[in-house]
Design a protein around this motif. Structure first.
Motif, PDB file in Angstrom:
ATOM      1  N   HIS A  89      25.385  13.059  14.827  1.00 28.91           N
ATOM      2  CA  HIS A  89      26.110  13.525  15.707  1.00 28.91           C
ATOM      3  C   HIS A  89      27.595  12.520  16.051  1.00 28.91           C
ATOM      4  N   PRO A  90      28.772  13.189  16.171  1.00 28.38           N
ATOM      5  CA  PRO A  90      29.859  12.532  16.289  1.00 28.38           C
ATOM      6  C   PRO A  90      29.933  11.509  17.493  1.00 28.38           C
ATOM      7  N   VAL A  91      29.114  11.809  18.663  1.00 24.44           N
ATOM      8  CA  VAL A  91      29.203  11.337  19.889  1.00 24.44           C
ATOM      9  C   VAL A  91      28.062  10.503  20.416  1.00 24.44           C
ATOM     10  N   PHE A  92      26.689  11.477  20.303  1.00 26.26           N
ATOM     11  CA  PHE A  92      25.633  11.173  20.917  1.00 26.26           C
ATOM     12  C   PHE A  92      24.486  10.271  19.817  1.00 26.26           C
ATOM     13  N   PRO A  93      23.463   9.686  20.336  1.00 26.89           N
ATOM     14  CA  PRO A  93      22.800   8.952  19.223  1.00 26.89           C
ATOM     15  C   PRO A  93      21.730   9.949  18.787  1.00 26.89           C
ATOM     16  N   GLY A  94      21.900  11.364  18.381  1.00 29.25           N
ATOM     17  CA  GLY A  94      20.992  12.192  17.804  1.00 29.25           C
ATOM     18  C   GLY A  94      21.706  13.526  18.129  1.00 29.25           C
ATOM     19  N   VAL A  95      21.185  14.176  17.096  1.00 31.07           N
ATOM     20  CA  VAL A  95      21.548  15.897  17.257  1.00 31.07           C
ATOM     21  C   VAL A  95      20.487  16.489  17.759  1.00 31.07           C
ATOM     22  N   GLY A  96      19.195  16.048  18.027  1.00 30.48           N
ATOM     23  CA  GLY A  96      18.326  16.777  18.748  1.00 30.48           C
ATOM     24  C   GLY A  96      18.264  16.202  20.164  1.00 30.48           C
ATOM     25  N   PHE A  97      18.071  17.277  21.197  1.00 27.34           N
ATOM     26  CA  PHE A  97      17.921  16.918  22.619  1.00 27.34           C
ATOM     27  C   PHE A  97      16.858  17.339  23.045  1.00 27.34           C
ATOM     28  N   ILE A  98      15.836  16.570  24.060  1.00 28.76           N
ATOM     29  CA  ILE A  98      14.696  17.215  24.851  1.00 28.76           C
ATOM     30  C   ILE A  98      14.920  16.829  26.257  1.00 28.76           C
ATOM     31  N   THR A  99      15.132  18.115  26.969  1.00 29.18           N
ATOM     32  CA  THR A  99      15.003  17.766  28.385  1.00 29.18           C
ATOM     33  C   THR A  99      13.854  17.505  29.055  1.00 29.18           C
ATOM     34  N   ILE A 100      13.916  16.659  30.270  1.00 29.96           N
ATOM     35  CA  ILE A 100      12.815  16.234  30.891  1.00 29.96           C
ATOM     36  C   ILE A 100      11.582  17.232  30.838  1.00 29.96           C
ATOM     37  N   PRO A 101      11.791  18.364  31.336  1.00 30.25           N
ATOM     38  CA  PRO A 101      10.613  19.462  31.517  1.00 30.25           C
ATOM     39  C   PRO A 101      10.043  19.770  30.094  1.00 30.25           C
ATOM     40  N   GLU A 102      10.753  19.494  29.111  1.00 34.44           N
ATOM     41  CA  GLU A 102      10.480  20.153  27.866  1.00 34.44           C
ATOM     42  C   GLU A 102       9.399  19.153  27.030  1.00 34.44           C
ATOM     43  N   ASN A 112      27.630  20.983  23.549  1.00 34.52           N
ATOM     44  CA  ASN A 112      27.408  19.643  23.251  1.00 34.52           C
ATOM     45  C   ASN A 112      27.139  19.556  21.730  1.00 34.52           C
ATOM     46  N   LEU A 113      26.930  20.681  20.775  1.00 37.87           N
ATOM     47  CA  LEU A 113      26.645  20.513  19.416  1.00 37.87           C
ATOM     48  C   LEU A 113      25.388  19.804  19.511  1.00 37.87           C
ATOM     49  N   GLU A 114      24.432  20.430  19.977  1.00 36.32           N
ATOM     50  CA  GLU A 114      23.139  19.699  19.855  1.00 36.32           C
ATOM     51  C   GLU A 114      21.810  20.720  19.652  1.00 36.32           C
ATOM     52  N   ALA A 115      20.758  20.214  19.210  1.00 35.31           N
ATOM     53  CA  ALA A 115      19.811  21.194  18.903  1.00 35.31           C
ATOM     54  C   ALA A 115      18.819  20.872  19.964  1.00 35.31           C
ATOM     55  N   ARG A 116      18.680  21.930  21.036  1.00 33.92           N
ATOM     56  CA  ARG A 116      17.611  21.969  22.209  1.00 33.92           C
ATOM     57  C   ARG A 116      16.519  21.955  21.531  1.00 33.92           C
ATOM     58  N   LEU A 117      15.617  21.014  22.003  1.00 33.97           N
ATOM     59  CA  LEU A 117      14.081  20.934  21.195  1.00 33.97           C
ATOM     60  C   LEU A 117      13.092  20.916  22.523  1.00 33.97           C
ATOM     61  N   SER A 118      11.848  21.316  22.067  1.00 35.09           N
ATOM     62  CA  SER A 118      10.748  20.984  23.008  1.00 35.09           C
ATOM     63  C   SER A 118       9.459  20.454  22.484  1.00 35.09           C
ATOM     64  N   LEU A 119       9.161  19.516  23.153  1.00 34.22           N
ATOM     65  CA  LEU A 119       7.963  18.723  22.532  1.00 34.22           C
ATOM     66  C   LEU A 119       6.715  19.452  22.845  1.00 34.22           C
ATOM     67  N   ARG A 120       6.684  19.769  24.303  1.00 35.83           N
ATOM     68  CA  ARG A 120       5.601  20.328  25.056  1.00 35.83           C
ATOM     69  C   ARG A 120       5.114  21.658  24.097  1.00 35.83           C
ATOM     70  N   ALA A 121       6.158  22.452  23.652  1.00 36.73           N
ATOM     71  CA  ALA A 121       5.641  23.644  22.993  1.00 36.73           C
ATOM     72  C   ALA A 121       5.046  23.438  21.772  1.00 36.73           C
ATOM     73  N   THR A 122       4.917  22.389  21.134  1.00 39.99           N
ATOM     74  CA  THR A 122       4.046  22.003  20.133  1.00 39.99           C
ATOM     75  C   THR A 122       2.790  21.585  20.478  1.00 39.99           C
ATOM     76  N   GLN A 123       2.247  21.564  21.794  1.00 45.28           N
ATOM     77  CA  GLN A 123       0.965  21.108  22.416  1.00 45.28           C
ATOM     78  C   GLN A 123       0.437  22.495  23.169  1.00 45.28           C
ATOM     79  N   PRO A 124      -1.103  22.600  23.152  1.00 44.65           N
ATOM     80  CA  PRO A 124      -1.634  23.450  24.100  1.00 44.65           C
ATOM     81  C   PRO A 124      -1.188  23.335  25.337  1.00 44.65           C
ATOM     82  N   ASP A 125      -0.979  24.389  26.174  1.00 37.02           N
ATOM     83  CA  ASP A 125      -0.705  24.308  27.695  1.00 37.02           C
ATOM     84  C   ASP A 125      -1.962  24.250  28.347  1.00 37.02           C
TER      85      ASP A 125
END
Length: 189
Positions: free
Chosen positions: A45-58, A88-101
């Protein structure tokens, strides 16, 4: 952040992603608002330390105080792609989506009308929150706290009290549990 012309490689990569796709990478930075992930297959990413981004709730199905409770810098993660954030030119990701709710698992084993034991975790003007199992809290409305009306939840219970409650509603969509204490002490009407 610039359009496709300024960052053609990054833009093309992000446009190629599909909702629900699992992406792997390494956590590069943890901020107050979320976590940056350097993706294995993506460009820098030209600005951020990574292209992927996970918000706190995710990050987790369970309520967490800080990202550090779930991830550390340098940790490998696999997360589900949610959307291309074109601003922001980033990929919004979810970590919790890969786990059972845990809420859905709880709902599978719980029925309306069932009695549960729980602990009061929070008092609010309109009622109290009761944790009935790890990571699962339900709301007892003020009017459902006692058979006779009270002005404030603190007239009846305090944080840390153990209480018996009855399940009155399980909303899977909104992951909401509604409880009552009015009929738990006596038999049904």
């Amino acid at each position: 952040m610039g359009g496709p012309d300024e960052n053609p490689e990054l833009w093309a990569f992000l446009e190629s992603l599909h909702c629900g796709e699992i992406l792997s990478g390494t956590v590069t930075a943890i901020e107050r608002f979320g976590v940056f992930v350097a993706l294995d297959d993506g460009p820098d990413h030209p600005v951020f330390p990574g292209v992927g981004f996970i918000t706190i709730p995710e990050l987790s199905w369970l309520p967490i105080e800080a990202a550090f409770d779930v991830v550390q810098v340098g940790r490998r993660v696999s997360a589900e792609f949610l959307q291309f954030d074109t601003w922001n030119l980033e990929a919004r990701l979810s970590l919790r989506a890969t786990q059972p709710d845990p809420f859905q698992a709880f709902a599978d084993g719980t029925a309306v009308g069932q009695k549960l034991r729980g602990r009061v975790t929070k008092l609010v003007p309109f009622g109290v929150f009761v944790q009935v199992t790890h990571g699962i809290e339900g709301l007892v409305h003020l009017r459902e706290l006692t058979p006779t009306p009270v002005a404030s939840p603190s007239d009846v219970v305090q944080v840390g009290d153990d209480v018996t409650v009855v399940v009155t509603e399980i909303d899977r969509e909104r992951r909401r549990l509604v409880l009552s204490r009015r009929h738990s002490s006596s038999e049904h009407r």
